[in-house]
Design a protein around this motif. Structure first.
Motif, PDB file in Angstrom:
ATOM      1  N   PHE A  21     -10.781  25.217   1.886  1.00  0.00           N
ATOM      2  CA  PHE A  21     -11.633  23.957   2.549  1.00  0.00           C
ATOM      3  C   PHE A  21     -10.812  23.413   3.334  1.00  0.00           C
ATOM      4  O   PHE A  21      -9.782  22.288   2.707  1.00  0.00           O
ATOM      5  CB  PHE A  21     -12.903  23.430   1.864  1.00  0.00           C
ATOM      6  N   LEU A  22     -10.837  23.594   4.690  1.00  0.00           N
ATOM      7  CA  LEU A  22     -10.046  21.871   5.536  1.00  0.00           C
ATOM      8  C   LEU A  22     -11.556  21.582   6.321  1.00  0.00           C
ATOM      9  O   LEU A  22     -12.335  22.112   7.042  1.00  0.00           O
ATOM     10  CB  LEU A  22      -9.646  22.740   6.607  1.00  0.00           C
ATOM     11  N   LEU A  23     -11.575  19.995   5.671  1.00  0.00           N
ATOM     12  CA  LEU A  23     -12.305  19.463   5.909  1.00  0.00           C
ATOM     13  C   LEU A  23     -12.136  18.361   7.700  1.00  0.00           C
ATOM     14  O   LEU A  23     -10.855  17.587   7.600  1.00  0.00           O
ATOM     15  CB  LEU A  23     -13.302  18.468   5.373  1.00  0.00           C
ATOM     16  N   ASP A  24     -11.921  18.676   8.815  1.00  0.00           N
ATOM     17  CA  ASP A  24     -11.081  18.376   9.831  1.00  0.00           C
ATOM     18  C   ASP A  24     -12.020  17.282  10.780  1.00  0.00           C
ATOM     19  O   ASP A  24     -13.120  17.508  11.288  1.00  0.00           O
ATOM     20  CB  ASP A  24     -11.306  19.396  10.638  1.00  0.00           C
ATOM     21  N   THR A  25     -11.393  15.915  10.520  1.00  0.00           N
ATOM     22  CA  THR A  25     -11.886  14.552  10.563  1.00  0.00           C
ATOM     23  C   THR A  25     -11.591  14.443  11.918  1.00  0.00           C
ATOM     24  O   THR A  25     -12.374  12.907  12.759  1.00  0.00           O
ATOM     25  CB  THR A  25     -12.587  13.316   9.679  1.00  0.00           C
ATOM     26  N   ILE A  26     -10.958  14.993  12.893  1.00  0.00           N
ATOM     27  CA  ILE A  26      -9.792  14.390  14.006  1.00  0.00           C
ATOM     28  C   ILE A  26     -10.714  14.981  14.741  1.00  0.00           C
ATOM     29  O   ILE A  26     -11.556  15.582  15.417  1.00  0.00           O
ATOM     30  CB  ILE A  26      -8.579  15.304  14.814  1.00  0.00           C
ATOM     31  N   PRO A  27     -11.162  13.647  15.953  1.00  0.00           N
ATOM     32  CA  PRO A  27     -11.983  13.342  16.979  1.00  0.00           C
ATOM     33  C   PRO A  27     -11.680  12.809  18.466  1.00  0.00           C
ATOM     34  O   PRO A  27     -11.787  13.236  18.866  1.00  0.00           O
ATOM     35  CB  PRO A  27     -12.202  12.017  16.838  1.00  0.00           C
ATOM     36  N   VAL A  28      -9.510  14.012  17.742  1.00  0.00           N
ATOM     37  CA  VAL A  28      -9.525  14.296  19.641  1.00  0.00           C
ATOM     38  C   VAL A  28      -8.834  15.428  19.551  1.00  0.00           C
ATOM     39  O   VAL A  28      -8.727  16.114  18.552  1.00  0.00           O
ATOM     40  CB  VAL A  28      -8.706  13.410  20.007  1.00  0.00           C
ATOM     41  N   GLN A  29      -9.031  16.121  20.208  1.00  0.00           N
ATOM     42  CA  GLN A  29      -8.294  17.830  21.089  1.00  0.00           C
ATOM     43  C   GLN A  29      -7.153  18.120  19.942  1.00  0.00           C
ATOM     44  O   GLN A  29      -6.217  17.040  20.261  1.00  0.00           O
ATOM     45  CB  GLN A  29      -8.149  18.389  22.337  1.00  0.00           C
ATOM     46  N   HIS A  30      -7.150  18.340  19.791  1.00  0.00           N
ATOM     47  CA  HIS A  30      -5.952  19.076  18.530  1.00  0.00           C
ATOM     48  C   HIS A  30      -5.685  20.420  18.332  1.00  0.00           C
ATOM     49  O   HIS A  30      -6.635  21.633  18.284  1.00  0.00           O
ATOM     50  CB  HIS A  30      -5.499  18.321  17.439  1.00  0.00           C
ATOM     51  N   ASP A  31      -4.601  21.385  17.713  1.00  0.00           N
ATOM     52  CA  ASP A  31      -4.284  22.217  17.716  1.00  0.00           C
ATOM     53  C   ASP A  31      -4.448  23.324  16.425  1.00  0.00           C
ATOM     54  O   ASP A  31      -4.289  22.513  15.528  1.00  0.00           O
ATOM     55  CB  ASP A  31      -2.432  23.355  17.950  1.00  0.00           C
ATOM     56  N   LEU A  32      -5.943  24.003  16.072  1.00  0.00           N
ATOM     57  CA  LEU A  32      -6.167  24.719  14.883  1.00  0.00           C
ATOM     58  C   LEU A  32      -5.553  25.026  14.232  1.00  0.00           C
ATOM     59  O   LEU A  32      -5.462  25.334  12.949  1.00  0.00           O
ATOM     60  CB  LEU A  32      -7.688  24.430  15.354  1.00  0.00           C
ATOM     61  N   ASN A  33      -4.536  25.634  14.578  1.00  0.00           N
ATOM     62  CA  ASN A  33      -3.994  27.387  14.372  1.00  0.00           C
ATOM     63  C   ASN A  33      -2.745  27.314  13.567  1.00  0.00           C
ATOM     64  O   ASN A  33      -3.142  27.480  12.325  1.00  0.00           O
ATOM     65  CB  ASN A  33      -3.182  27.937  15.423  1.00  0.00           C
ATOM     66  N   PRO A  34      -2.174  25.881  13.662  1.00  0.00           N
ATOM     67  CA  PRO A  34      -1.166  25.817  12.003  1.00  0.00           C
ATOM     68  C   PRO A  34      -2.671  25.783  10.731  1.00  0.00           C
ATOM     69  O   PRO A  34      -1.942  25.692   9.653  1.00  0.00           O
ATOM     70  CB  PRO A  34      -0.655  24.642  12.212  1.00  0.00           C
ATOM     71  N   TYR A  35      -3.428  24.762  11.121  1.00  0.00           N
ATOM     72  CA  TYR A  35      -4.252  24.368  10.156  1.00  0.00           C
ATOM     73  C   TYR A  35      -4.934  25.503   9.579  1.00  0.00           C
ATOM     74  O   TYR A  35      -4.778  25.681   7.766  1.00  0.00           O
ATOM     75  CB  TYR A  35      -5.296  23.691  10.474  1.00  0.00           C
ATOM     76  N   LEU A  36      -5.929  26.736  10.451  1.00  0.00           N
ATOM     77  CA  LEU A  36      -6.271  27.835   9.420  1.00  0.00           C
ATOM     78  C   LEU A  36      -5.219  28.719   9.443  1.00  0.00           C
ATOM     79  O   LEU A  36      -5.526  29.049   8.258  1.00  0.00           O
ATOM     80  CB  LEU A  36      -6.151  28.477  10.448  1.00  0.00           C
ATOM     81  N   ASN A  37      -3.489  28.208   9.399  1.00  0.00           N
ATOM     82  CA  ASN A  37      -2.797  29.309   8.413  1.00  0.00           C
ATOM     83  C   ASN A  37      -2.220  28.499   6.848  1.00  0.00           C
ATOM     84  O   ASN A  37      -2.355  29.418   6.104  1.00  0.00           O
ATOM     85  CB  ASN A  37      -1.186  28.833   9.193  1.00  0.00           C
ATOM     86  N   CYS A  38      -2.703  27.456   6.761  1.00  0.00           N
ATOM     87  CA  CYS A  38      -2.854  27.600   5.786  1.00  0.00           C
ATOM     88  C   CYS A  38      -4.116  27.397   5.451  1.00  0.00           C
ATOM     89  O   CYS A  38      -4.726  26.841   3.430  1.00  0.00           O
ATOM     90  CB  CYS A  38      -3.281  25.514   5.538  1.00  0.00           C
ATOM     91  N   LEU A  39      -5.481  27.810   5.032  1.00  0.00           N
ATOM     92  CA  LEU A  39      -6.740  28.269   4.323  1.00  0.00           C
ATOM     93  C   LEU A  39      -5.852  29.929   4.292  1.00  0.00           C
ATOM     94  O   LEU A  39      -5.590  30.788   4.124  1.00  0.00           O
ATOM     95  CB  LEU A  39      -7.338  28.819   4.793  1.00  0.00           C
ATOM     96  N   THR A  40      -6.680  30.432   2.057  1.00  0.00           N
ATOM     97  CA  THR A  40      -6.732  31.297   2.001  1.00  0.00           C
ATOM     98  C   THR A  40      -7.525  32.261   2.249  1.00  0.00           C
ATOM     99  O   THR A  40      -7.969  32.142   3.331  1.00  0.00           O
ATOM    100  CB  THR A  40      -7.239  31.128   0.451  1.00  0.00           C
ATOM    101  N   TYR A  41      -8.015  33.057   2.876  1.00  0.00           N
ATOM    102  CA  TYR A  41      -8.883  34.683   2.399  1.00  0.00           C
ATOM    103  C   TYR A  41     -10.318  33.903   2.624  1.00  0.00           C
ATOM    104  O   TYR A  41      -9.906  32.814   1.877  1.00  0.00           O
ATOM    105  CB  TYR A  41      -8.318  35.470   1.973  1.00  0.00           C
ATOM    106  N   ASP A  42     -10.782  33.993   3.056  1.00  0.00           N
ATOM    107  CA  ASP A  42     -12.786  33.539   3.134  1.00  0.00           C
ATOM    108  C   ASP A  42     -12.494  31.810   3.475  1.00  0.00           C
ATOM    109  O   ASP A  42     -13.384  30.781   2.871  1.00  0.00           O
ATOM    110  CB  ASP A  42     -13.009  34.151   1.891  1.00  0.00           C
ATOM    111  N   GLY A  43     -11.502  31.459   3.548  1.00  0.00           N
ATOM    112  CA  GLY A  43     -11.429  29.878   3.198  1.00  0.00           C
ATOM    113  C   GLY A  43     -11.890  29.103   4.534  1.00  0.00           C
ATOM    114  O   GLY A  43     -12.640  30.304   5.704  1.00  0.00           O
ATOM    115  N   VAL A  44     -12.204  28.090   4.320  1.00  0.00           N
ATOM    116  CA  VAL A  44     -13.534  27.380   5.979  1.00  0.00           C
ATOM    117  C   VAL A  44     -12.400  26.396   6.323  1.00  0.00           C
ATOM    118  O   VAL A  44     -12.230  25.134   5.702  1.00  0.00           O
ATOM    119  CB  VAL A  44     -14.854  26.966   4.852  1.00  0.00           C
ATOM    120  N   HIS A  45     -12.682  26.395   7.475  1.00  0.00           N
ATOM    121  CA  HIS A  45     -12.450  24.886   8.035  1.00  0.00           C
ATOM    122  C   HIS A  45     -13.513  24.608   9.027  1.00  0.00           C
ATOM    123  O   HIS A  45     -14.214  25.208   9.969  1.00  0.00           O
ATOM    124  CB  HIS A  45     -11.690  25.506   9.806  1.00  0.00           C
TER     125      HIS A  45
END
Length: 352
Positions: free
Chosen positions: A241-265
């Motif tokens: 799981f990634l809990l994304d608390t960043i309140p401004v626009q940011h690139d999600l793609n690098p973080y999505l790559n940090c998830l395992t299969y069935d991971g949740v952002h």
């Protein structure tokens, strides 16, 4: 009608200043609360400055309210005068739709009523929030504050706390899971505490090397500098799981790559369009989920207060006199608070 002292913004460019408001007369299912503490949320700034384009002035912000009951309506059975209670982001909903029946009033199909800048469903007046000495609220939207909690540091649990607790609980975070927390502000530091209490291994993602020691102090097991390509590559496919608390626009793609299969952002901080665009392959190729979550319902907000009392969890706060709210807003815009301001309402009550 009862008079109350408050601080209000009269326009998007005016500073908050003293303003007398009227609170409604007690309805049969209402409780009257004398406010002792009120947390300061970044949403308060957005509303005061009309960043979302829907503010109705004057705006009296504040939706992290702790106080004590001074009067109850004739049909109120859950509370008594003197009880220490809390009020969060909502003060009403339709109370009849499927979401409300499920205790998910934040997703009310007919729209919940915000604690401030909302429209009362009975008399049509605009709601005023917790930057005031008192408030009147329907009993369904009032929370019991456990005696084990420090009443001042408990205030932010009603927004920052429930906003991070609810998605972790909903998506089933438990012992053995690996959770990454993006951002280390008022929301992020609470996310770390909750994930740790649920038994997860927790990593904070930050852009700054200077925040590593503070991240560890907050309880993080690991820290990843998100601007370091090698560190990001080292945790590819790592997190459940990634809990994304960043309140401004940011690139999600690098973080999505940090998830395992069935991971949740899980997005809890961003209320703007996602920019740059999400590459669908980052979701499809690993059956990853990109989700969002909004605060929590009233039953779950009570649950988070009880959870914090049981696990000795509190928000890190800096106490504030009401008269210094405008300076506090400027500091918040610069990220200069660890991690939440809380207003001591004695400063308003005692003002001349």
């Amino acid at each position: 009608m009862p008079q109350a002292k408050s601080y209000a913004a009269q326009s998007s460019t005016s500073p908050l200043a003293p303003f007398n408001i009227e609170r409604r007369a007690l309805r049969s299912d209402d409780v009257a609360i004398e406010i002792d503490y009120c947390g300061v949320c970044h949403s308060d700034i957005h509303a005061a400055e009309n960043d979302w384009g829907n503010s109705v002035y004057p705006v009296v912000p504040g939706h992290e309210i702790i106080g004590h009951i001074t009067a109850i309506g004739s049909s109120v059975s859950r509370f008594k005068v003197g009880d220490v209670v809390g009020v969060g982001c909502m003060v009403d909903s339709c109370k009849d739709c499927a979401a409300c029946d499920d205790g998910l009033e934040q997703y009310c199909l007919n729209g919940f009523v915000g604690t401030y800048n909302g429209t009362d469903k009975i008399d049509g007046t605009i709601t005023y929030g917790g930057y005031s000495d008192s408030i009147v609220v329907h009993e369904r939207f009032v929370l019991n504050v456990p005696k084990a909690l420090n009443v001042a540091t408990a205030a932010p649990l009603l927004c920052a706390g429930i906003t991070t607790y609810s998605p972790l609980k909903h998506f089933g975070v438990k012992a053995g899971h690996k959770v990454g927390v993006l951002g280390m502000g008022g929301l992020g530091h609470m996310g770390v505490k909750f994930a740790k209490a649920m038994g997860a291994e927790v990593t904070i993602f930050t852009r700054s090397e200077s925040k590593v020691a503070e991240a560890k102090k907050q309880g993080a097991d690991h820290v990843v500098i998100s601007t370091d390509a090698e560190q990001m590559a080292a945790v590819a496919g790592h997190f459940d799981f990634l809990l994304d608390t960043i309140p401004v626009q940011h690139d999600l793609n690098p973080y999505l790559n940090c998830l395992t299969y069935d991971g949740v952002h899980i997005l809890v901080g961003l209320l703007e369009p996602v920019e740059p665009a999400v590459h669908a392959g980052n979701l499809i190729m690993k059956r990853r989920v990109l989700a969002g979550s909004l605060i929590g319902g009233i039953p779950e907000t009570q649950e988070v207060l009880d959870f914090c009392a049981e696990h000795n969890i509190s928000c890190d706060v800096e106490m504030l006199d009401m008269q210094n709210i405008n300076a506090a807003y400027e500091r918040m815009k610069k990220g200069d608070v660890k991690y939440r301001f809380v207003i001591d309402m004695a400063s308003l009550k005692n003002a001349a």
